[in-house]
Write a protein that holds these residues in place. Structure first.
Motif, PDB file in Angstrom:
ATOM      1  N   ARG A   5       0.833  -1.210   0.000  1.00 42.82           N
ATOM      2  CA  ARG A   5       0.000   0.000   0.000  1.00 42.82           C
ATOM      3  C   ARG A   5       0.866   1.259   0.000  1.00 42.82           C
ATOM      4  O   ARG A   5       0.619   2.207  -0.760  1.00 42.82           O
ATOM      5  N   VAL A   6       1.876   1.273   0.851  1.00 43.29           N
ATOM      6  CA  VAL A   6       2.733   2.456   1.004  1.00 43.29           C
ATOM      7  C   VAL A   6       3.426   2.808  -0.308  1.00 43.29           C
ATOM      8  O   VAL A   6       3.400   3.956  -0.754  1.00 43.29           O
ATOM      9  N   VAL A   7       4.052   1.826  -0.941  1.00 46.16           N
ATOM     10  CA  VAL A   7       4.821   2.112  -2.158  1.00 46.16           C
ATOM     11  C   VAL A   7       3.913   2.400  -3.355  1.00 46.16           C
ATOM     12  O   VAL A   7       4.300   3.122  -4.278  1.00 46.16           O
ATOM     13  N   THR A   8       2.702   1.842  -3.319  1.00 45.27           N
ATOM     14  CA  THR A   8       1.742   2.166  -4.386  1.00 45.27           C
ATOM     15  C   THR A   8       1.397   3.640  -4.341  1.00 45.27           C
ATOM     16  O   THR A   8       1.393   4.328  -5.375  1.00 45.27           O
ATOM     17  N   ARG A   9       1.111   4.135  -3.141  1.00 42.78           N
ATOM     18  CA  ARG A   9       0.779   5.563  -2.987  1.00 42.78           C
ATOM     19  C   ARG A   9       1.979   6.450  -3.275  1.00 42.78           C
ATOM     20  O   ARG A   9       1.848   7.491  -3.929  1.00 42.78           O
ATOM     21  N   LYS A  10       3.141   6.040  -2.802  1.00 47.06           N
ATOM     22  CA  LYS A  10       4.323   6.895  -2.908  1.00 47.06           C
ATOM     23  C   LYS A  10       4.937   6.902  -4.300  1.00 47.06           C
ATOM     24  O   LYS A  10       5.326   7.962  -4.814  1.00 47.06           O
ATOM     25  N   HIS A  11       5.033   5.750  -4.917  1.00 52.99           N
ATOM     26  CA  HIS A  11       5.760   5.645  -6.184  1.00 52.99           C
ATOM     27  C   HIS A  11       4.853   5.437  -7.409  1.00 52.99           C
ATOM     28  O   HIS A  11       5.044   6.100  -8.432  1.00 52.99           O
ATOM     29  N   LEU A  12       3.912   4.526  -7.305  1.00 54.57           N
ATOM     30  CA  LEU A  12       3.108   4.212  -8.487  1.00 54.57           C
ATOM     31  C   LEU A  12       2.143   5.342  -8.839  1.00 54.57           C
ATOM     32  O   LEU A  12       1.971   5.670 -10.019  1.00 54.57           O
ATOM     33  N   PHE A  13       1.505   5.933  -7.833  1.00 56.81           N
ATOM     34  CA  PHE A  13       0.603   7.052  -8.103  1.00 56.81           C
ATOM     35  C   PHE A  13       1.345   8.189  -8.800  1.00 56.81           C
ATOM     36  O   PHE A  13       0.808   8.845  -9.690  1.00 56.81           O
ATOM     37  N   ARG A  14       2.579   8.415  -8.387  1.00 58.65           N
ATOM     38  CA  ARG A  14       3.359   9.496  -8.990  1.00 58.65           C
ATOM     39  C   ARG A  14       3.712   9.178 -10.444  1.00 58.65           C
ATOM     40  O   ARG A  14       3.779  10.079 -11.275  1.00 58.65           O
ATOM     41  N   ALA A  15       3.926   7.921 -10.732  1.00 58.97           N
ATOM     42  CA  ALA A  15       4.327   7.527 -12.085  1.00 58.97           C
ATOM     43  C   ALA A  15       3.152   7.497 -13.055  1.00 58.97           C
ATOM     44  O   ALA A  15       3.256   7.988 -14.187  1.00 58.97           O
ATOM     45  N   ILE A  16       2.027   6.920 -12.642  1.00 56.18           N
ATOM     46  CA  ILE A  16       0.917   6.737 -13.588  1.00 56.18           C
ATOM     47  C   ILE A  16      -0.327   7.540 -13.224  1.00 56.18           C
ATOM     48  O   ILE A  16      -1.269   7.582 -14.019  1.00 56.18           O
ATOM     49  N   SER A  17      -0.360   8.148 -12.052  1.00 55.04           N
ATOM     50  CA  SER A  17      -1.478   8.939 -11.507  1.00 55.04           C
ATOM     51  C   SER A  17      -2.466   8.034 -10.771  1.00 55.04           C
ATOM     52  O   SER A  17      -2.647   6.854 -11.130  1.00 55.04           O
ATOM     53  N   LYS A  18      -3.111   8.602  -9.784  1.00 58.53           N
ATOM     54  CA  LYS A  18      -4.081   7.854  -8.977  1.00 58.53           C
ATOM     55  C   LYS A  18      -5.291   7.445  -9.817  1.00 58.53           C
ATOM     56  O   LYS A  18      -5.823   6.338  -9.686  1.00 58.53           O
ATOM     57  N   LYS A  19      -5.727   8.335 -10.714  1.00 56.57           N
ATOM     58  CA  LYS A  19      -6.895   8.041 -11.555  1.00 56.57           C
ATOM     59  C   LYS A  19      -6.608   6.881 -12.504  1.00 56.57           C
ATOM     60  O   LYS A  19      -7.462   6.018 -12.723  1.00 56.57           O
ATOM     61  N   GLN A  20      -5.405   6.864 -13.081  1.00 58.50           N
ATOM     62  CA  GLN A  20      -5.055   5.764 -13.981  1.00 58.50           C
ATOM     63  C   GLN A  20      -4.981   4.447 -13.218  1.00 58.50           C
ATOM     64  O   GLN A  20      -5.377   3.393 -13.738  1.00 58.50           O
ATOM     65  N   TYR A  21      -4.488   4.507 -11.984  1.00 54.18           N
ATOM     66  CA  TYR A  21      -4.423   3.307 -11.138  1.00 54.18           C
ATOM     67  C   TYR A  21      -5.826   2.770 -10.855  1.00 54.18           C
ATOM     68  O   TYR A  21      -6.075   1.564 -10.986  1.00 54.18           O
ATOM     69  N   LYS A  22      -6.733   3.664 -10.493  1.00 58.60           N
ATOM     70  CA  LYS A  22      -8.104   3.231 -10.203  1.00 58.60           C
ATOM     71  C   LYS A  22      -8.769   2.643 -11.444  1.00 58.60           C
ATOM     72  O   LYS A  22      -9.524   1.672 -11.356  1.00 58.60           O
ATOM     73  N   ASP A  23      -8.505   3.232 -12.597  1.00 58.65           N
ATOM     74  CA  ASP A  23      -9.061   2.718 -13.846  1.00 58.65           C
ATOM     75  C   ASP A  23      -8.529   1.317 -14.138  1.00 58.65           C
ATOM     76  O   ASP A  23      -9.273   0.437 -14.587  1.00 58.65           O
ATOM     77  N   LEU A  24      -7.239   1.107 -13.855  1.00 57.23           N
ATOM     78  CA  LEU A  24      -6.623  -0.206 -14.073  1.00 57.23           C
ATOM     79  C   LEU A  24      -7.223  -1.251 -13.140  1.00 57.23           C
ATOM     80  O   LEU A  24      -7.514  -2.383 -13.554  1.00 57.23           O
ATOM     81  N   ILE A  25      -7.412  -0.885 -11.870  1.00 56.89           N
ATOM     82  CA  ILE A  25      -8.025  -1.791 -10.895  1.00 56.89           C
ATOM     83  C   ILE A  25      -9.450  -2.147 -11.312  1.00 56.89           C
ATOM     84  O   ILE A  25      -9.882  -3.315 -11.231  1.00 56.89           O
ATOM     85  N   LYS A  26     -10.187  -1.149 -11.769  1.00 55.19           N
ATOM     86  CA  LYS A  26     -11.580  -1.363 -12.200  1.00 55.19           C
ATOM     87  C   LYS A  26     -11.651  -2.367 -13.349  1.00 55.19           C
ATOM     88  O   LYS A  26     -12.476  -3.284 -13.352  1.00 55.19           O
ATOM     89  N   LYS A  27     -10.769  -2.200 -14.329  1.00 57.65           N
ATOM     90  CA  LYS A  27     -10.741  -3.121 -15.473  1.00 57.65           C
ATOM     91  C   LYS A  27     -10.275  -4.508 -15.052  1.00 57.65           C
ATOM     92  O   LYS A  27     -10.756  -5.519 -15.570  1.00 57.65           O
ATOM     93  N   LEU A  28      -9.350  -4.553 -14.111  1.00 57.51           N
ATOM     94  CA  LEU A  28      -8.836  -5.836 -13.619  1.00 57.51           C
ATOM     95  C   LEU A  28      -9.937  -6.634 -12.937  1.00 57.51           C
ATOM     96  O   LEU A  28     -10.093  -7.839 -13.168  1.00 57.51           O
ATOM     97  N   GLU A  29     -10.704  -5.962 -12.093  1.00 62.94           N
ATOM     98  CA  GLU A  29     -11.784  -6.638 -11.372  1.00 62.94           C
ATOM     99  C   GLU A  29     -12.907  -7.058 -12.300  1.00 62.94           C
ATOM    100  O   GLU A  29     -13.553  -8.092 -12.086  1.00 62.94           O
ATOM    101  N   ALA A  30     -13.149  -6.253 -13.348  1.00 65.50           N
ATOM    102  CA  ALA A  30     -14.216  -6.577 -14.289  1.00 65.50           C
ATOM    103  C   ALA A  30     -13.744  -7.523 -15.394  1.00 65.50           C
ATOM    104  O   ALA A  30     -14.541  -7.930 -16.251  1.00 65.50           O
TER     105      ALA A  30
END
Length: 336
Positions: A31-56
């Motif tokens: 959780r920590v590194v996702t917020r710190k590093h991944l959100f900065r690289a791809i944006s929080k919105k892009q991350y949420k979109d990826l999770i949404k597609k993954l679950e669906a």
């Protein structure tokens, strides 16, 4: 926050993990590194979109590739983050290390080396992820419209691979990340000041992966000067040795051994920094000469330099006027 991983087996696909490692032990680090590093690289919105597609289960081919990059980033950063804690056990009785006849706790230098290994892999994964997104930005409009895109494409040199073409840094993303604040300052104060309108246009073209033919040589000259001046600026504030593992530092005037490596002598280091500075200044002069010499090919340059440039006889090596040059090189006509 929903995670990219559901169990330790999924993490094992991206990093070598002992099967006895419990997923719960690294869940918070994920959780920590996702917020710190991944959100900065791809944006929080892009991350949420990826999770949404993954679950669906609606991931397209490019989404799957982006997911792969993201998992590699998070897995390696998570273990670099968690590694110090994995060496100890905490209870009401205090903090303990686990040591048996058959299993001994690793030496501190071994732990540090492993931590650096995971960190380097994570930064390399960021480099690959951003390169992928930049090449396919039209397929990721959420990222393209985010601050993450702006940060990833705000310079004439945006990755370690490109920087390495002008100053050898082993394509080290971690080192490039440390260089970037200096690079942004040099770009703003030394490069763009030569003709801001032109370089703003070139920067926009690089963001679209569509640099016009006449701007390619300008971009090449600008990047060469930018990289060398950036390295010189960086070395003013941080004593470094550059190698395949990253950087080794020394904080005093005396040579020290750090992490098994010997830092360079201060005078050798100073010579290297001065060399980058001199090379950068010369490359910047070459850039200015080129712009003025070809001013009629660039509307922006002609607006900034409306008068015909003066021609003077200068040294081919150092570009100083022949009256102050002692290089004994052939002279050539340059535009000033």
């Amino acid at each position: 926050m929903k995670l990219l991983f559901k169990n330790i087996e999924e993490v094992q696909e991206y990093i070598s993990v002992n099967i006895s490692c419990d997923f719960l032990n690294i869940k918070e680090s994920l959780r920590v590194v996702t917020r710190k590093h991944l959100f900065r690289a791809i944006s929080k919105k892009q991350y949420k979109d990826l999770i949404k597609k993954l679950e669906a289960e609606k991931l397209k081919e490019l989404d799957i590739e982006l997911l792969d990059h993201c998992k590699r980033i998070v897995a390696n950063f998570a273990f670099a983050h968690k590694l110090p804690e994995l060496q100890v056990q905490i209870s009401d009785a205090g903090i303990h290390i686990v040591s048996t006849e058959n299993k001994k706790t690793a030496f501190p230098w071994q732990i540090q080396n492993l931590q650096r290994h995971y960190t380097k892999n994570a930064y390399d994964a960021i480099e690959e992820c951003l390169e992928f997104l930049t090449e396919n930005f039209k397929n990721f409009p959420i990222w393209h419209q985010s601050e993450a895109f702006t940060e990833a494409t705000e310079c004439l040199i945006n990755n370690a691979k490109t920087f390495n073409e002008y100053v050898f840094i082993h394509e080290n993303r971690l080192l490039f990340t440390e260089l970037k604040p200096h690079l942004k300052r040099i770009q703003r104060t030394r490069i763009f000041t030569q003709c801001e309108k032109l370089f703003e246009k070139i920067l926009l073209q690089t963001q679209k992966n569509d640099v016009s033919e006449k701007n390619i040589e300008v971009l090449e000259k600008a990047r060469t000067a930018l990289a060398k001046l950036t390295m010189s600026e960086f070395m003013k504030v941080k004593t470094i040795i550059i190698d395949e593992d990253g950087i080794t530092t020394t904080a005093t005037n005396n040579t020290q051994t750090i992490n098994g490596k010997i830092a360079s002598e201060p005078n050798i280091y100073a010579q290297a920094r001065m060399s980058y500075e001199e090379q950068g200044d010369l490359e910047l002069q070459e850039l200015v000469y080129y712009l003025k010499e070809n001013r009629r090919s660039f509307v922006e340059v002609e607006e900034q330099y409306p008068e015909e440039p003066k021609k003077i006889e200068c040294c081919e090596k150092c570009h100083r006027h022949k009256t102050v040059c002692d290089c004994q090189k052939d002279r050539k006509i340059l535009f000033l």
